[in-house]
Design a protein around this motif. Structure first.
Motif, PDB file in Angstrom:
ATOM      1  N   HIS A 199      -2.646 -11.122  -1.614  1.00  0.00           N
ATOM      2  CA  HIS A 199      -2.806  -9.919  -2.438  1.00  0.00           C
ATOM      3  C   HIS A 199      -4.202  -9.771  -3.032  1.00  0.00           C
ATOM      4  CE1 HIS A 199       1.513  -9.567  -2.032  1.00  0.00           C
ATOM      5  NE2 HIS A 199       1.487  -8.427  -2.682  1.00  0.00           N
ATOM      6  N   SER A 211      -1.984  -5.350  -6.840  1.00  0.00           N
ATOM      7  CA  SER A 211      -3.080  -6.114  -6.233  1.00  0.00           C
ATOM      8  C   SER A 211      -4.368  -5.937  -7.039  1.00  0.00           C
ATOM      9  CB  SER A 211      -3.290  -5.666  -4.786  1.00  0.00           C
ATOM     10  OG  SER A 211      -4.443  -6.255  -4.232  1.00  0.00           O
ATOM     11  N   GLU A 223       5.362  -3.523   4.997  1.00  0.00           N
ATOM     12  CA  GLU A 223       5.231  -2.420   4.048  1.00  0.00           C
ATOM     13  C   GLU A 223       4.098  -2.662   3.065  1.00  0.00           C
ATOM     14  OE1 GLU A 223       8.911  -1.604   2.161  1.00  0.00           O
ATOM     15  OE2 GLU A 223       9.919  -0.962   4.003  1.00  0.00           O
ATOM     16  N   ARG A 224       4.003  -3.885   2.555  1.00  0.00           N
ATOM     17  CA  ARG A 224       2.944  -4.183   1.596  1.00  0.00           C
ATOM     18  C   ARG A 224       1.582  -4.165   2.283  1.00  0.00           C
ATOM     19  NH1 ARG A 224       5.457  -5.572  -3.076  1.00  0.00           N
ATOM     20  NH2 ARG A 224       3.513  -6.125  -4.119  1.00  0.00           N
ATOM     21  N   VAL A 240       1.979  -0.945  -5.127  1.00  0.00           N
ATOM     22  CA  VAL A 240       1.518  -2.184  -4.500  1.00  0.00           C
ATOM     23  C   VAL A 240       0.014  -2.350  -4.702  1.00  0.00           C
ATOM     24  CG1 VAL A 240       1.208  -3.385  -2.305  1.00  0.00           C
ATOM     25  CG2 VAL A 240       3.366  -2.218  -2.789  1.00  0.00           C
ATOM     26  N   GLN A 241      -0.726  -1.267  -4.496  1.00  0.00           N
ATOM     27  CA  GLN A 241      -2.177  -1.320  -4.689  1.00  0.00           C
ATOM     28  C   GLN A 241      -2.529  -1.648  -6.137  1.00  0.00           C
ATOM     29  OE1 GLN A 241      -3.719   2.432  -3.340  1.00  0.00           O
ATOM     30  NE2 GLN A 241      -3.327   2.012  -1.174  1.00  0.00           N
ATOM     31  N   PRO A 284       5.116 -11.106  -4.683  1.00  0.00           N
ATOM     32  CA  PRO A 284       5.919 -10.879  -3.470  1.00  0.00           C
ATOM     33  C   PRO A 284       5.177 -11.331  -2.215  1.00  0.00           C
ATOM     34  CG  PRO A 284       5.966  -8.948  -4.894  1.00  0.00           C
ATOM     35  CD  PRO A 284       4.921  -9.865  -5.456  1.00  0.00           C
ATOM     36  N   ARG A 295      -8.677  -8.318   0.001  1.00  0.00           N
ATOM     37  CA  ARG A 295      -8.645  -6.880   0.271  1.00  0.00           C
ATOM     38  C   ARG A 295      -9.977  -6.452   0.876  1.00  0.00           C
ATOM     39  NH1 ARG A 295      -5.657  -4.085  -3.634  1.00  0.00           N
ATOM     40  NH2 ARG A 295      -6.429  -2.159  -2.671  1.00  0.00           N
ATOM     41  N   GLN A 337       3.423   2.767  -2.333  1.00  0.00           N
ATOM     42  CA  GLN A 337       2.176   2.144  -1.900  1.00  0.00           C
ATOM     43  C   GLN A 337       1.169   2.070  -3.038  1.00  0.00           C
ATOM     44  OE1 GLN A 337       1.325   4.731   1.445  1.00  0.00           O
ATOM     45  NE2 GLN A 337       1.919   3.131   2.922  1.00  0.00           N
ATOM     46  N   LEU A 344       3.884 -11.229   1.560  1.00  0.00           N
ATOM     47  CA  LEU A 344       3.356 -10.124   2.348  1.00  0.00           C
ATOM     48  C   LEU A 344       4.341  -9.740   3.456  1.00  0.00           C
ATOM     49  CD1 LEU A 344       0.766  -8.388   2.614  1.00  0.00           C
ATOM     50  CD2 LEU A 344      -0.025 -10.037   4.320  1.00  0.00           C
ATOM     51  N   ASP A 345       4.595  -8.440   3.579  1.00  0.00           N
ATOM     52  CA  ASP A 345       5.385  -7.919   4.680  1.00  0.00           C
ATOM     53  C   ASP A 345       4.690  -6.671   5.209  1.00  0.00           C
ATOM     54  OD1 ASP A 345       5.974  -5.899   2.828  1.00  0.00           O
ATOM     55  OD2 ASP A 345       7.993  -6.630   2.430  1.00  0.00           O
ATOM     56  N   ALA A 388       0.482  -0.730   2.659  1.00  0.00           N
ATOM     57  CA  ALA A 388       0.002  -0.157   1.393  1.00  0.00           C
ATOM     58  C   ALA A 388      -1.468  -0.474   1.180  1.00  0.00           C
ATOM     59  CB  ALA A 388       0.837  -0.687   0.235  1.00  0.00           C
TER      60      ALA A 388
END
Length: 200
Positions: free
Chosen positions: A111, A77, A54-55, A73-74, A49, A114, A70, A51-52, A58
């Motif tokens: 993603h 990733s 919300e992500r 999503v984590q 997905p 980090r 969240q 990146l936005d 997260a």
């Protein structure tokens, strides 16, 4: 070499020229390392997905405070990063679309970057946290761009991968693929020769 991570991003799937270059490189490596485990991530077939807000939020949430969404999503990733950490070599197929990398590849990069996990900032600047390993970038282009100001891919990929700690990056170019059959054939032959030399 125990683990090889293959990442492709061609909208044409395995018929794409960058994917075919990846396949040739993989064949050479697995011939040398027949016991190697190969993990293939086709970003066009199974896109990450984009990146936005919300992500991104997260990624900033602590595990204790993260919502269920969240945490998902984590976890996704974390899975991508674990694949990268476990790999002893990475094959990255990169077609050029409108002077840039495919958007699905950029989403993948978003993603795996980090803070505190794959990189960190120090008083001396950013520091990559991934253990260096060979990364083979198989770049397929319709025109000729390497070494010109229009090659936005090479500096971006080198900078991004280096930011994470991956500095042993080799670029294999197949260029001018839309400039006639003769030019295409010569370019692919040249790329094959470079692949042979790098995987010897």
């Amino acid at each position: 070499m125990k683990n090889i991570l293959v990442i492709t991003a061609s909208i044409f799937g395995q018929n794409g020229q960058s994917s075919q270059l990846v396949s040739k490189t993989l064949e050479k490596l697995t011939r040398q390392h027949p016991d190697a485990q190969v993990h293939i991530r086709d970003l066009a077939k199974n896109p990450v997905p984009h990146l936005d807000a919300e992500r991104f939020g997260a990624f900033l949430a602590t595990p204790a405070d993260a919502t269920a969404a969240q945490s998902d999503v984590q976890a996704f990733s974390d899975e991508l990063i674990a694949e990268l950490k476990q790999a002893d070599a990475v094959l990255l197929g990169v077609p050029m679309y409108n002077f840039g990398v495919p958007s699905v590849l950029k989403a993948y990069f978003d993603h795996i970057a980090r803070a505190g996990i794959t990189f960190r900032y120090t008083e001396n600047g950013p520091e990559g946290l991934l253990e260096d390993k060979p990364v083979y970038v198989l770049a397929a282009r319709g025109g000729i761009y390497a070494g010109t100001p229009n090659d936005s891919q090479t500096p971006f990929l080198r900078s991004f991968l280096g930011f994470l700690g991956l500095t042993s990056v080799e670029f294999i170019y197949a260029e001018g693929l839309n400039m006639g059959d003769d030019h295409k054939s010569q370019s692919l032959d040249k790329a094959d020769s470079v692949i042979d030399a790098l995987t010897a």
